[in-house]
Design a protein around this motif. Structure first.
Motif, short mmCIF file in Angstrom:
data_model
loop_
_atom_site.label_atom_id
_atom_site.label_comp_id
_atom_site.label_asym_id
_atom_site.label_seq_id
_atom_site.Cartn_x
_atom_site.Cartn_y
_atom_site.Cartn_z
N VAL A 117 -9.72 -0.23 -4.48
CA VAL A 117 -9.54 -1.41 -3.63
C VAL A 117 -10.55 -1.33 -2.49
CG1 VAL A 117 -7.95 -2.67 -2.11
CG2 VAL A 117 -7.06 -1.50 -4.16
N SER A 135 -0.60 1.18 -7.76
CA SER A 135 -1.62 0.16 -8.08
C SER A 135 -1.72 -0.86 -6.96
CB SER A 135 -1.22 -0.55 -9.37
OG SER A 135 -0.11 -1.40 -9.10
N PRO A 136 -2.77 -1.67 -6.96
CA PRO A 136 -2.90 -2.71 -5.94
C PRO A 136 -1.70 -3.66 -5.93
CG PRO A 136 -4.86 -2.65 -7.34
CD PRO A 136 -3.95 -1.61 -7.84
N GLN A 150 -8.97 -4.63 3.40
CA GLN A 150 -8.05 -4.31 2.30
C GLN A 150 -7.41 -5.57 1.71
OE1 GLN A 150 -5.67 -1.64 4.59
NE2 GLN A 150 -7.00 0.15 4.20
N GLY A 153 -9.86 -6.87 -0.44
CA GLY A 153 -9.95 -5.94 -1.57
C GLY A 153 -8.89 -6.20 -2.62
N VAL A 154 -7.66 -6.47 -2.16
CA VAL A 154 -6.56 -6.76 -3.09
C VAL A 154 -6.78 -8.14 -3.72
CG1 VAL A 154 -4.08 -7.24 -3.26
CG2 VAL A 154 -4.88 -5.24 -1.99
N TYR A 156 -9.47 -9.87 -4.26
CA TYR A 156 -10.59 -9.97 -5.21
C TYR A 156 -10.71 -8.73 -6.09
CZ TYR A 156 -11.60 -13.63 -1.83
OH TYR A 156 -11.50 -14.71 -1.00
N TYR A 157 -9.61 -8.01 -6.23
CA TYR A 157 -9.63 -6.73 -6.94
C TYR A 157 -10.32 -6.81 -8.29
CZ TYR A 157 -7.98 -2.26 -8.80
OH TYR A 157 -7.93 -0.99 -9.32
N LYS A 158 -9.93 -7.79 -9.10
CA LYS A 158 -10.45 -7.86 -10.46
C LYS A 158 -11.97 -8.09 -10.44
CE LYS A 158 -9.28 -9.80 -14.95
NZ LYS A 158 -10.28 -10.88 -15.14
N ASN A 161 -14.02 -5.13 -9.27
CA ASN A 161 -14.06 -4.02 -10.22
C ASN A 161 -14.72 -4.41 -11.54
OD1 ASN A 161 -12.73 -1.39 -9.15
ND2 ASN A 161 -11.51 -3.07 -8.32
#
Ligand code: GTP
Ligand code: MN
Ligand code: MN
Length: 368
Positions: A117, A135-136, A150, A153-154, A156-158, A161
Motif C-alpha cells: 500500500v 490485507s488492504p 495511505q 494507497g488503499v 488506488y491499490y489495484k 500494484n
C-alpha cells in the motif's frame, strides 16, 4: 590441457559498482529466491541480513552464464554461508525449503500485501500484522486511521500494484515535458529510475528536472504541481524538501543548496484512451500511476542523475565504495573528499565515476 580447454576463471569484483550488471541475466531462478529472503529480512528490519542476500543475488546477476554446480561459485565474492546453502539446495532439489516456507508464510504474505500500500512502511505494516490485519481490505473494514498517502494507497491499490509499462511511462513523459516547458522552456527533464536502466516495467515513473541557469529551478516544483493539478492530472501529491538520510559519514550536501532540492511523490491520473484507442466507452477510462518528480540545481544535476538512476543496491554500493575505499562521501547532491576536505565538482556521471576511481558503468548495466 591446452589453454583453449581451460574453463575461464571469472574474476568478479566485490563491489556491485565495479561490475556490469545487465537487466536480463542467466540466474533468475536463484536470484528470485535470494531476493525473497532479502525482502523477508527487510520485513523484520534486519538490514544487514537483507543486504547480504541482495549482494549475493547481485553477484549471480553479473555472471555470464547460468550456474550449474556449487563449485563454480567458490571464487566469487559476497556469497555467504547462508546464501550458498540456499543456492546449493536449489541446484540440487530445484527449490529451497526456507524460501518456499517464507513465500507461503502468512506473515510474509501479509507484510507484502500491506507494505504494497502506497504510504505504508515496514513499521506500520508490522504493527497492523501483529493486530491481526492481513490485507488492504482489512484496513478499511476495521476502520484504521490512515494518513492522506495511505488513503490514496488503499483507494488506488489495484492500479498501483499493476506494473507501469514503458509505453505508459512515455505517455507520462510527454505530460511532464509539457508541464515543465510551459513554465520554464529551457528546463531539462530526464527520465531516471528503472526506465533509464532499460526496464520494460516499473512500479513508478521517475523524473529529474533542472535548468542550465543556476537558481532558475528554484520554486519550480510547486508551479509544476499547480499546473498538473489545474489540468486535473493529479490524484495525489506530496511535495517535500529532500529529507532522505544521506551517507552518515560525511557532509555530502553543500549546505547552501539545501532547500533547493525538492521532490514530489505523486499519483497521476492517466487517461487510458491515450494508450488504448480501442477502449470501450463503458470501460474505466483512466488509471492511477505513481510518479516521482525531483528538481535539482544545475550544479548538482550529475550527482542527482547518478543518485536517482539506481538500482538501489548499485547506489548503496557506490556510497560504500566512496566511503570505505576512497575516504569520500557521495550523495545525490555532491561528492565530498574527506582527506582533501573539499567538494569535488562534476558535470556528468562519467566525471563522478572518474573522481571515484571507477570504470564508467552505463545505466543499462547498473541493474545490480
Ligand atoms: P521501480 O520503480 O520499482 O521500477 O524501480 P526503480 O529502480 O526505479 O526504483 P525507485 O523508483 O524506488 O527508485 C529510483 C532511484 O531513486 C533509486 O536509485 C533509489 O535509490 C533512488 N531513491 C528513491 N528514493 C530516494 C530518496 O528519497 N532520496 C534519494 N536521494 N534517492 C532515492
Ligand atoms: Mn522507479
Ligand atoms: Mn521512484
Amino acid at each position: 590441457p591446452k589453454p583453449s580447454e581451460v574453463t575461464p576463471v571469472i574474476r568478479m569484483k566485490s563491489y556491485a559498482c565495479q561490475r556490469r550488471t545487465p537487466l536480463k541475466h542467466h540466474n533468475s531462478f536463484l536470484t528470485e529466491a535470494l531476493e525473497i529472503l532479502a525482502e523477508n529480512a527487510e520485513f523484520s528490519e534486519n538490514e544487514g541480513r537483507s543486504v547480504a542476500f541482495r549482494r549475493s543475488a547481485s553477484v549471480l546477476k553479473a555472471l555470464p552464464h547460468a550456474v550449474r554446480t556449487i563449485d563454480e561459485l567458490k571464487d566469487l565474492p559476497c556469497l555467504g554461508e547462508h546464501s550458498l546453502s540456499v543456492i546449493k539446495e536449489i541446484l540440487e532439489d530445484g527449490t529451497s525449503r526456507e524460501v518456499e516456507s517464507t513465500r507461503q508464510s502468512e506473515q510474509f504474505q501479509a507484510m507484502k500485501a500491506l507494505t504494497g500500500v502506497f504510504g505504508v512502511g515496514v513499521k506500520t505494516a508490522d504493527r497492523w500484522v501483529r493486530e491481526g490485519l492481513r490485507s488492504p481490505l482489512d484496513l478499511v473494514d476495521t476502520g484504521q486511521k490512515l494518513n492522506h498517502a495511505q488513503q490514496a494507497g488503499v483507494q488506488y491499490y489495484k492500479d498501483l500494484n499493476t506494473p507501469v509499462t514503458r509505453k505508459e511511462a512515455m505517455v507520462i513523459s510527454v505530460i511532464v515535458e509539457k508541464a515543465v516547458k510551459a513554465l520554464l522552456p529551457e528546463a531539462i527533464i530526464t527520465l531516471t529510475g528503472g526506465f533509464r536502466r532499460g526496464k520494460e516495467v516499473g512500479h513508478d515513473v521517475d523524473f529529474l528536472i533542472t535548468h542550465p541557469e543556476e537558481g532558475a529551478e528554484e520554486k519550480l516544483m510547486p508551479k509544476i504541481v499547480n499546473w498538473l493539478e489545474d489540468q486535473g492530472l493529479l490524484l495525489y501529491q506530496k511535495t517535500t524538501r529532500n529529507s532522505y538520510l544521506e551517507s552518515k559519514d560525511g557532509p555530502a550536501r553543500p549546505p547552501s543548496n539545501m532547500d533547493r532540492f525538492e521532490r514530489c511523490f505523486s499519483i497521476f491520473k492517466l487517461e487510458q484512451s491515450k494508450i488504448d484507442s480501442n477502449a470501450h466507452a463503458e470501460a474505466s477510462s483512466w488509471r492511477a500511476i505513481r510518479v516521482d518528480l525531483v528538481v535539482s540545481p544545475y550544479s548538482q544535476f550529475a550527482f542527482a542523475t547518478l543518485g536517482w538512476t539506481g538500482s538501489k543496491l548499485f547506489e548503496r554500493e557506490l556510497r560504500r565504495w566512496a566511503g570505505q575505499e576512497k575516504g569520500m562521501s557521495l550523495s545525490s547532491h555532491a561528492l565530498y573528499d574527506s582527506k582533501k576536505k573539499c567538494y569535488l565538482q562534476a558535470s556528468s556521471e562519467e566525471e563522478i565515476f572518474t573522481h571515484l576511481g571507477l570504470e564508467y558503468i552505463p545505466p543499462s548495466e547498473r541493474n545490480a
